[in-house]
Design a protein around this motif. Structure first.
Motif, PDB file in Angstrom:
ATOM      1  N   ASP A   1       2.775 -29.965 -10.391  1.00 14.88           N
ATOM      2  CA  ASP A   1       3.731 -29.539 -10.069  1.00 14.88           C
ATOM      3  C   ASP A   1       3.891 -28.546  -8.927  1.00 14.88           C
ATOM      4  O   ASP A   1       4.477 -29.365  -7.965  1.00 14.88           O
ATOM      5  CB  ASP A   1       4.106 -29.063 -10.897  1.00 14.88           C
ATOM      6  N   ASP A   2       2.159 -28.443  -8.553  1.00 16.59           N
ATOM      7  CA  ASP A   2       2.042 -26.958  -7.478  1.00 16.59           C
ATOM      8  C   ASP A   2       1.525 -28.501  -6.476  1.00 16.59           C
ATOM      9  O   ASP A   2       2.734 -27.832  -5.003  1.00 16.59           O
ATOM     10  CB  ASP A   2       1.222 -26.448  -7.931  1.00 16.59           C
TER      11      ASP A   2
ATOM     12  N   HIS B   1       3.074 -31.283  -5.413  1.00 14.41           N
ATOM     13  CA  HIS B   1       4.661 -31.272  -4.921  1.00 14.41           C
ATOM     14  C   HIS B   1       5.373 -30.875  -4.633  1.00 14.41           C
ATOM     15  O   HIS B   1       5.895 -31.007  -3.459  1.00 14.41           O
ATOM     16  CB  HIS B   1       4.960 -32.437  -6.049  1.00 14.41           C
ATOM     17  N   HIS B   2       4.844 -29.495  -5.242  1.00 17.60           N
ATOM     18  CA  HIS B   2       5.395 -28.259  -4.108  1.00 17.60           C
ATOM     19  C   HIS B   2       4.958 -28.273  -3.167  1.00 17.60           C
ATOM     20  O   HIS B   2       6.143 -27.892  -2.221  1.00 17.60           O
ATOM     21  CB  HIS B   2       5.676 -27.060  -5.406  1.00 17.60           C
ATOM     22  N   GLN B   3       4.307 -27.934  -3.179  1.00 19.69           N
ATOM     23  CA  GLN B   3       3.325 -27.721  -2.286  1.00 19.69           C
ATOM     24  C   GLN B   3       3.660 -28.942  -0.675  1.00 19.69           C
ATOM     25  O   GLN B   3       3.136 -28.267   0.685  1.00 19.69           O
ATOM     26  CB  GLN B   3       2.028 -27.062  -2.143  1.00 19.69           C
TER      27      GLN B   3
ATOM     28  N   ALA C   1       6.298 -30.770  -0.374  1.00 20.12           N
ATOM     29  CA  ALA C   1       7.525 -31.497   0.037  1.00 20.12           C
ATOM     30  C   ALA C   1       8.011 -31.553   0.920  1.00 20.12           C
ATOM     31  O   ALA C   1       8.017 -31.538   2.206  1.00 20.12           O
ATOM     32  CB  ALA C   1       8.179 -30.760  -1.203  1.00 20.12           C
TER      33      ALA C   1
END
Length: 253
Positions: free
Chosen positions: A111-112, A114-116, A118
């Motif tokens: 998740d980190d 994909h967040h970083q 985006a």
């Protein structure tokens, strides 16, 4: 998980090795080694969450699609990713591992990532799926060479190309042809993805003892010959495959 075309993967993957140790066994025999079983549960958990995340991301990317045809194409790919997730989930349950518990250790790291990373637009999303996910797929294909025959067959089948590779190449090259300035921005974006993807993979492995031990051949002969030098060669092959994908996109590595 979206991958590059099969030809590229085949070129950059090591030649078919002679199967020895656990890699020459089926799951019933191989799972008698407790640490190997733990490593496989970790591997399938990481893959399952990756497929679930890929499904979610493709569904989101479809919202950015510039045409109805593009939206439908991404929806089809998302469906394929979810089917891969279901197969991995069912396999985990079939070997008496609770699927959610197996995926949980990898959720934050993925998740980190994909967040970083985006994407800010449709084209960045296509490049991320093609470049970022392909790096992960190359890594898992390398690992699959050292798994028992049953697990290896499953892992390779869920890494099959969903069609995103050719789709991304076609759309990105068309965009660069229409506006060459787009190429520079996307090249920088792809280089960032390469760094982030490799760092994320290293963090995941480092935090899971059974998985990291398997990679360096320390589980009673698991991954025989997969020593630290071989790990370095593996990352060299992954980097070369990345360079070829950049060229396919019309981007400088």
């Amino acid at each position: 998980m979206e991958t590059s075309d099969n030809a590229t993967a085949a070129e950059e993957t090591a030649p078919e090795p002679e199967r020895t140790g656990i890699a020459a066994q089926d799951w019933t025999a191989a799972s008698a080694v407790p640490q190997y079983r733990a490593a496989v549960v970790d591997l399938l958990g990481a893959l399952a969450y990756g497929e679930l995340a890929a499904f979610e991301r493709l569904a989101d990317d479809a919202k950015l699609a510039p045409s109805l045809a593009d939206k439908a194409e991404l929806a089809k790919m998302a469906s394929a990713e979810f089917h891969h997730f279901e197969r991995l989930r069912d396999r985990l349950a079939g070997i008496d591992a609770e699927p959610t518990a197996a995926m949980e250790p990898f959720a934050k790291a993925l998740d980190d990532f994909h967040h970083q990373t985006a994407p800010s637009d449709w084209l960045e999303g296509l490049v991320k799926a093609y470049v970022g996910d392909s790096i992960a797929s190359d890594f898992y294909r390398e690992v699959a060479n050292h798994l028992d025959s049953d697990t290896r067959s499953l892992v390779l089948s869920v890494l099959d190309d969903t069609g995103h590779g050719n789709f991304a190449v076609e759309k990105v090259r068309a965009a660069i042809e229409a506006d060459p300035r787009v190429g520079g921005r996307l090249a920088l974006w792809a280089r960032r993805l390469m760094g982030e993807a490799l760092s994320q993979a290293q963090r995941v492995v480092a935090e899971r003892d059974a998985l990291s031990t398997m990679l360096v051949g320390g589980v009673d002969g698991v991954a025989a010959g997969f020593d630290l030098a071989a790990v370095g060669e593996m990352f060299t092959r992954i980097t070369k495959a990345h360079t070829k994908r950049m060229a396919a996109l019309g981007l400088a590595a």
